[in-house]
Design a protein around this motif. Structure first.
Motif, PDB file in Angstrom:
ATOM      1  N   LEU A   1       0.817  -1.221   0.000  1.00  0.00           N
ATOM      2  CA  LEU A   1       0.000   0.000   0.000  1.00  0.00           C
ATOM      3  C   LEU A   1       0.843   1.259   0.000  1.00  0.00           C
ATOM      4  CD1 LEU A   1      -2.835  -0.120   2.660  1.00  0.00           C
ATOM      5  CD2 LEU A   1      -2.959  -0.644   0.231  1.00  0.00           C
ATOM      6  N   SER A   2       0.241   2.346  -0.417  1.00  0.00           N
ATOM      7  CA  SER A   2       0.749   3.644   0.011  1.00  0.00           C
ATOM      8  C   SER A   2      -0.019   3.955   1.298  1.00  0.00           C
ATOM      9  CB  SER A   2       0.473   4.720  -1.037  1.00  0.00           C
ATOM     10  OG  SER A   2      -0.886   4.716  -1.369  1.00  0.00           O
ATOM     11  N   SER A   3       0.674   4.399   2.318  1.00  0.00           N
ATOM     12  CA  SER A   3      -0.024   4.617   3.587  1.00  0.00           C
ATOM     13  C   SER A   3       0.254   6.009   4.124  1.00  0.00           C
ATOM     14  CB  SER A   3       0.356   3.553   4.606  1.00  0.00           C
ATOM     15  OG  SER A   3       1.690   3.717   5.017  1.00  0.00           O
ATOM     16  N   TYR A   4      -0.629   6.449   4.966  1.00  0.00           N
ATOM     17  CA  TYR A   4      -0.557   7.818   5.482  1.00  0.00           C
ATOM     18  C   TYR A   4      -0.453   7.857   7.001  1.00  0.00           C
ATOM     19  CZ  TYR A   4      -2.152   7.947   0.760  1.00  0.00           C
ATOM     20  OH  TYR A   4      -2.246   7.725  -0.587  1.00  0.00           O
ATOM     21  N   VAL A   5      -0.666   6.713   7.650  1.00  0.00           N
ATOM     22  CA  VAL A   5      -0.486   6.631   9.102  1.00  0.00           C
ATOM     23  C   VAL A   5       0.397   5.430   9.413  1.00  0.00           C
ATOM     24  CG1 VAL A   5      -2.759   7.637   9.591  1.00  0.00           C
ATOM     25  CG2 VAL A   5      -2.505   5.146   9.477  1.00  0.00           C
ATOM     26  N   GLU A   6       1.028   5.498  10.585  1.00  0.00           N
ATOM     27  CA  GLU A   6       1.744   4.344  11.134  1.00  0.00           C
ATOM     28  C   GLU A   6       1.236   4.121  12.549  1.00  0.00           C
ATOM     29  OE1 GLU A   6       6.114   3.912   9.355  1.00  0.00           O
ATOM     30  OE2 GLU A   6       5.841   5.743  10.512  1.00  0.00           O
ATOM     31  N   PHE A   7       1.179   2.872  12.931  1.00  0.00           N
ATOM     32  CA  PHE A   7       0.629   2.542  14.243  1.00  0.00           C
ATOM     33  C   PHE A   7       1.736   2.409  15.276  1.00  0.00           C
ATOM     34  CE2 PHE A   7      -2.477   1.067  11.145  1.00  0.00           C
ATOM     35  CZ  PHE A   7      -3.637   1.635  11.644  1.00  0.00           C
TER      36      PHE A   7
END
Lengths: 240, 304
Positions: B161-167
């Motif tokens: 994915l392209s992601s915008y948050v990290e956990f």
């Protein structure tokens, strides 16, 4: 982390997207450049796009209630009756039905009109079966029928003009009257579908090919509505 | 022509064959494909969901017939957006039944989806949503992929994915997460280099670290695409712009180092004229030619 924790995280994430109470921001990494809230706003943007996508099918309703209220109604609907599949075209047909359950009849039936317009523009063979009548009739004890009247946007005098000139000025408003979806003729229904767009009488007639409706029938239906006051000549926004 | 040695070098131990250059096929471009494919295209990718039975179980006949016509000219790869392999909801039997029917009819070379979740509690959120990179998530997702592969009776391919948050709870890097799932589920990897670039920029990691550490033998396909840059510098994977220079460089670096693999351009917004999109496919070919020439002779490559 257990599966249940992943589930809880996904539920919190979903709730945050719909602006419900959620602790998901506490689960996200922050950094000096982009806050967790900024990062979540990207995903929230997809919900906004979905709302705008649906709103595009309900232009008359937008005129009636304004863009902000329409978006609120769609978001409320998406929260209450969410999509179960990836098929976004499944959303708009359900929206008028939801409105009929939970909101003013005027709003609900204007939405139904808009959806009928979408169907008419995308499906040449549109007929009465495309309207979600059965669901509406099952809602409660009241007799829910399509009760449209036609309203002149620009000029009360337009009703006296030649039929071919009139459709440009017309939009639908919904008040109690004698029209019943179950008793509409094909000609009457086609007029309803065609009125809001710039459709002339010959074009209406061309749409009636195969439905055995004649120009005389269309004129007769239109005249009947004029005579019994179904067509009312003032602006919808002024009335509201 | 490549020497046998170069051919071997280009595809030393891959699980998926290199089919050349492809494109994400949109209805707007059908006319260019129905009478025979453009010479720049060796295969096409279509979005699986556009051909499934959605409304009342009815299969829209026109789209599938069009796809069958195109299939008669070109290999097709099917790319899904709603398998929701990372969701904690049960896998949807109807979805797999529908997908299996279309797969049987079209016989795609590859069936892929995304390493993500798209909804929970029965609600589809119409987005590709990120997962926490934990051991438990790896276990959960890889087991689901094994189930999905059993249901479809074939090896699947999953895209990063392209992601915008990290956990906060993540225990590993994204590339470790992706690699571990691919190995445990014995599935393929659709390596989206634009997604690597977008996530690298948004999460401050070096894209080369990512590209070096994926299981290359499992890379079935490479995606290239454009993205949007927000005023605050945040990158969004919109597929609405041409491929950017940095992504082209990463692509060249990757195939130079690990070999040429099936590659395509995705474009979903601001659709350009076909000729403009085709220019990007021709650019892929040019990069591949440079890489192949370097394999044969660095001196020749310098002249390309």
């Amino acid at each position: 982390m257990q599966e249940s924790n992943l589930r809880l995280l996904q539920q919190q994430f979903k709730n945050d997207l719909f602006k419900k109470t959620s602790n998901v921001l506490a689960e996200l990494k922050n950094d000096s450049d982009y806050s967790a809230a900024r990062r979540m706003s990207v995903y929230r943007g997809t919900i906004v796009l979905t709302i705008e996508y649906v709103a595009g099918d309900f232009s008359t309703l937008e005129q009636l209630v304004g863009q902000k209220r329409l978006h609120e109604l769609i978001e409320e609907f998406l929260r209450a009756e969410p999509s179960e599949t990836a098929d976004m075209s499944d959303i708009s047909p359900r929206f008028p039905i939801y409105l009929a359950k939970h909101h003013d009849r005027k709003i609900a039936e204007t939405a139904r009109y808009d959806w009928a317009q979408v169907l008419a523009s995308t499906e040449f063979e549109t007929d009465l079966q495309h309207l979600p009548i059965s669901e509406l009739q099952d809602l409660d004890n009241s007799q829910l029928v399509l009760t449209p009247s036609l309203q002149l946007f620009e000029s009360p005098l337009a009703v006296n003009k030649d039929l071919a000139e009139i459709p440009t000025y017309l939009a639908l408003r919904l008040v109690d009257d004698e029209l019943n979806i179950d008793t509409l003729t094909a000609a009457e229904f086609q007029i309803l579908l065609a009125l809001k767009s710039d459709v002339t009488l010959p074009e209406i007639l061309s749409r009636l090919e195969g439905l055995n409706s004649t120009e005389a029938e269309v004129s007769q239906a239109f005249t009947k509505w004029v005579q019994n006051g179904t067509i009312i000549g003032f602006r919808i926004k002024e009335q509201l | 022509m490549l020497s046998p040695g170069v051919q071997l070098r280009a595809n030393p131990f891959r699980m998926f064959k290199n089919q050349g250059i492809g494109v994400g096929l949109k209805p707007e471009y059908y006319d260019h494909f129905l009478s025979g494919p453009p010479s720049s295209v060796q295969w096409v990718e279509v979005i699986s969901e556009n051909f499934l039975r959605w409304k009342n179980g009815i299969l829209a006949s026109e789209p599938i017939q069009t796809l069958e016509k195109i299939r008669s000219h070109l290999p097709v790869r099917m790319h899904g957006v709603s398998m929701s392999i990372g969701s904690t909801d049960p896998l949807c039997p109807d979805y797999f039944r529908n997908l299996k029917e279309i797969v049987g009819r079209i016989q795609p070379e590859i069936v892929s989806d995304h390493l993500c979740w798209i909804g929970v509690d029965g609600q589809n959120l119409h987005d590709l949503l990120p997962l926490p990179y934990t051991e438990e998530t790896v276990k959960w997702v890889s087991n689901r992929i094994l189930q999905a592969q059993d249901m479809l009776g074939r090896r699947l391919v999953f895209e990063n994915l392209s992601s915008y948050v990290e956990f906060e709870q993540s225990e590993m890097t994204e590339w470790e997460f992706v690699s571990e799932i691919a190995k445990r589920a014995d599935c393929g990897l659709l390596l989206d280099i634009n997604n690597v670039y977008v996530s690298g920029s948004n999460h401050k990691f070096n894209p080369l670290d990512y590209l070096k550490n994926v299981p290359h033998e499992r890379v079935a396909q490479i995606h290239l695409a454009g993205h949007s840059v927000k005023p605050d510098g945040f990158l969004i994977d919109t597929h609405s712009h041409p491929v950017c220079d940095d992504v082209w460089k990463l692509y060249q670096w990757y195939i130079q180092k690990y070999g040429v693999q099936s590659t395509m351009v995705e474009r979903d917004g601001n659709l350009p004229e076909w000729q403009e999109l085709e220019a990007e496919l021709i650019h892929i070919k040019k990069i591949q030619d440079v890489v192949n020439a370097r394999e044969q002779s660095p001196a020749v490559a310098a002249t390309i």
